[in-house]
Write a protein that holds these residues in place. Structure first.
Motif, PDB file in Angstrom:
ATOM      1  N   LEU A 191      -4.363  -5.908   4.258  1.00  5.64           N
ATOM      2  CA  LEU A 191      -5.381  -4.878   4.448  1.00  5.64           C
ATOM      3  C   LEU A 191      -4.991  -3.863   5.516  1.00  5.64           C
ATOM      4  O   LEU A 191      -5.576  -2.780   5.584  1.00  5.64           O
ATOM      5  CB  LEU A 191      -6.720  -5.524   4.817  1.00  5.64           C
ATOM      6  N   ARG A 192      -4.001  -4.171   6.326  1.00  7.35           N
ATOM      7  CA  ARG A 192      -3.526  -3.266   7.365  1.00  7.35           C
ATOM      8  C   ARG A 192      -2.446  -2.327   6.863  1.00  7.35           C
ATOM      9  O   ARG A 192      -2.063  -1.400   7.570  1.00  7.35           O
ATOM     10  CB  ARG A 192      -2.953  -4.075   8.536  1.00  7.35           C
ATOM     11  N   ARG A 193      -1.929  -2.547   5.662  1.00  5.28           N
ATOM     12  CA  ARG A 193      -0.751  -1.818   5.201  1.00  5.28           C
ATOM     13  C   ARG A 193      -1.105  -0.432   4.661  1.00  5.28           C
ATOM     14  O   ARG A 193      -2.169  -0.247   4.062  1.00  5.28           O
ATOM     15  CB  ARG A 193      -0.014  -2.602   4.115  1.00  5.28           C
ATOM     16  N   PRO A 194      -0.232   0.537   4.843  1.00 11.59           N
ATOM     17  CA  PRO A 194      -0.487   1.887   4.323  1.00 11.59           C
ATOM     18  C   PRO A 194      -0.670   1.881   2.810  1.00 11.59           C
ATOM     19  O   PRO A 194      -0.066   1.067   2.103  1.00 11.59           O
ATOM     20  CB  PRO A 194       0.783   2.657   4.709  1.00 11.59           C
ATOM     21  N   THR A 195      -1.508   2.777   2.330  1.00 12.60           N
ATOM     22  CA  THR A 195      -1.817   3.042   0.911  1.00 12.60           C
ATOM     23  C   THR A 195      -2.705   1.987   0.271  1.00 12.60           C
ATOM     24  O   THR A 195      -3.200   2.210  -0.834  1.00 12.60           O
ATOM     25  CB  THR A 195      -0.570   3.212   0.016  1.00 12.60           C
ATOM     26  N   VAL A 196      -2.914   0.838   0.900  1.00  7.31           N
ATOM     27  CA  VAL A 196      -3.696  -0.222   0.256  1.00  7.31           C
ATOM     28  C   VAL A 196      -5.171   0.179   0.222  1.00  7.31           C
ATOM     29  O   VAL A 196      -5.823   0.297   1.263  1.00  7.31           O
ATOM     30  CB  VAL A 196      -3.519  -1.569   0.978  1.00  7.31           C
ATOM     31  N   SER A 197      -5.683   0.384  -0.987  1.00  2.27           N
ATOM     32  CA  SER A 197      -7.098   0.717  -1.158  1.00  2.27           C
ATOM     33  C   SER A 197      -7.945  -0.538  -1.302  1.00  2.27           C
ATOM     34  O   SER A 197      -9.057  -0.609  -0.790  1.00  2.27           O
ATOM     35  CB  SER A 197      -7.293   1.614  -2.391  1.00  2.27           C
ATOM     36  N   SER A 198      -7.420  -1.537  -2.027  1.00  3.99           N
ATOM     37  CA  SER A 198      -8.180  -2.769  -2.234  1.00  3.99           C
ATOM     38  C   SER A 198      -7.224  -3.910  -2.565  1.00  3.99           C
ATOM     39  O   SER A 198      -6.215  -3.705  -3.247  1.00  3.99           O
ATOM     40  CB  SER A 198      -9.180  -2.588  -3.379  1.00  3.99           C
ATOM     41  N   VAL A 199      -7.550  -5.065  -2.068  1.00  2.00           N
ATOM     42  CA  VAL A 199      -6.793  -6.284  -2.379  1.00  2.00           C
ATOM     43  C   VAL A 199      -7.622  -7.101  -3.372  1.00  2.00           C
ATOM     44  O   VAL A 199      -8.783  -7.419  -3.110  1.00  2.00           O
ATOM     45  CB  VAL A 199      -6.502  -7.111  -1.113  1.00  2.00           C
ATOM     46  N   ILE A 200      -7.018  -7.418  -4.512  1.00  2.00           N
ATOM     47  CA  ILE A 200      -7.727  -8.136  -5.567  1.00  2.00           C
ATOM     48  C   ILE A 200      -7.632  -9.636  -5.304  1.00  2.00           C
ATOM     49  O   ILE A 200      -6.540 -10.207  -5.285  1.00  2.00           O
ATOM     50  CB  ILE A 200      -7.130  -7.805  -6.947  1.00  2.00           C
ATOM     51  N   ILE A 201      -8.774 -10.246  -5.090  1.00  5.65           N
ATOM     52  CA  ILE A 201      -8.815 -11.693  -4.867  1.00  5.65           C
ATOM     53  C   ILE A 201      -9.316 -12.371  -6.137  1.00  5.65           C
ATOM     54  O   ILE A 201     -10.104 -11.812  -6.893  1.00  5.65           O
ATOM     55  CB  ILE A 201      -9.705 -12.068  -3.671  1.00  5.65           C
ATOM     56  N   GLY A 202      -8.841 -13.565  -6.374  1.00  2.67           N
ATOM     57  CA  GLY A 202      -9.298 -14.355  -7.508  1.00  2.67           C
ATOM     58  C   GLY A 202      -9.878 -15.667  -7.006  1.00  2.67           C
ATOM     59  O   GLY A 202      -9.645 -16.077  -5.865  1.00  2.67           O
TER      60      GLY A 202
END
Length: 344
Positions: free
Chosen positions: A278-289
């Protein structure tokens, strides 16, 4: 829940989104991901919405359409509360037009997805793979038609190389067609290839990353450790060959670092791995399952706090690998680095 813009678009998405590949699972791959029926799925959707997670990602190829059907049943009556992301292009059958991104295929795929999802529009449609047999102009003009018809809101891609994505963006600009605003990518502490080309492209072109498999295809759950056999119930026994390969020693080095950070922070290994992303550039959303409520609630605990700089540095060092040519000179030689500063 934190909300972020999806690339350069005006659409705001939650920092965490939910991957519905576990819905209606069947077959050698998806059956091991999860088998949630409509009732179970609705409960997971309830928990997500309570936490502010309103983006749900699926694909037509997930369990041959069953994932879309179960997701549609789970959100019935509350369509306006959710954002739906789905994908198409991978083959859904053996016929000559059952796969790809041709005009014929895309129109049919969207109509089928709308029917399965029980809706009249899709918030984000992503091409699941580049179709080398269809002209990019045909793909983009068809997506433009579908947006103008009100069936799609935004478009994106997944599993494209840098040149494939950049060619598409260039032609979209030339002809005034919709630009891809999302790139659904594999990115994790044991898979940082995204940083070499696609991340700088995303920064330059305003393409937001939706991260799939943030736990490295199940390797960063906290159950896989150096000197110990795979847990008996691990899905890696059946699905490791489907996912991105990871060198064992590299994996254990990352897991060792995650264990250290977990002891120092009181957070779980999965929460730390997701928070790092979540800290990384360009990341809009992390998909969790999640296959169940317990897994979902644990993953939701990855937001609302931040790793300390020293913990980030420890994870960065443990997970770093030498980039391939022509990227490695940018990190190793001062002249290259001055002209091409790293994205991270």
């Amino acid at each position: 829940m934190e909300y972020r813009r999806l690339g350069a678009s005006g659409l705001k998405v939650p920092a965490l989104s939910f991957g519905a590949g576990t819905f209606g699972g069947s077959g050698p791959l998806f059956g091991h991901w999860g088998t949630s029926d409509a009732a179970e799925a609705r409960r997971l959707v309830d928990i997500c919405l309570e936490a502010g997670v309103n983006l749900f990602d699926t694909a037509d190829v997930y369990s041959a359409g069953a994932s879309e059907e179960v997701l549609g049943a789970a959100i019935k009556g509350r369509r306006n509360e959710v954002l739906i992301s789905t994908k198409t292009s991978l083959p859904m059958g053996e016929g000559p037009n059952d796969g790809g991104s041709s005009r014929s295929r895309l129109i049919k795929a969207v109509e089928d997805a709308l029917r399965r999802l029980g809706t009249d529009y899709i918030d984000l449609l992503q091409l699941h793979a580049f179709d080398a047999g269809t002209p990019v102009e045909e793909v983009l003009s068809t997506l433009d038609d579908l947006i103008r018809a009100g069936k799609l809101r935004y478009v994106g891609v997944s599993n494209f190389s840098g040149w494939q994505l950049m060619k598409s963006l260039g032609l979209a600009d030339r002809h005034g067609w919709p630009r891809y605003v999302a790139n659904q990518v594999y990115y994790s502490l044991v898979g940082r290839d995204y940083e070499w080309e696609l991340m700088p492209l995303g920064l330059d072109q305003g393409v937001g990353a939706l991260v799939w498999s943030p736990l490295g295809w199940g390797r960063l759950t906290g159950k896989v450790r150096r000197g110990q056999p795979l847990p008996e119930g691990s899905r890696l026994h059946e699905t490791a060959s489907f996912g991105p390969p990871v060198d064992d020693e590299h994996l254990y080095r990352v897991v060792d670092a995650l264990d250290e950070v977990a002891r120092e922070t009181g957070r779980t290994v999965p929460q730390i791995a997701i928070n790092w992303l979540l800290r990384r550039p360009t990341v809009s959303s992390v998909i969790i399952g999640a296959r169940n409520e317990e897994q979902l609630r644990q993953n939701l605990g990855a937001v609302g706090w931040s790793l300390a700089p020293e913990h980030v540095a420890k994870l960065d060092a443990a997970s770093e690998v030498t980039a391939p040519y022509p990227y490695f000179p940018y990190r190793r030689q001062e002249g290259f680095a001055r002209l091409n500063p790293p994205a991270v």
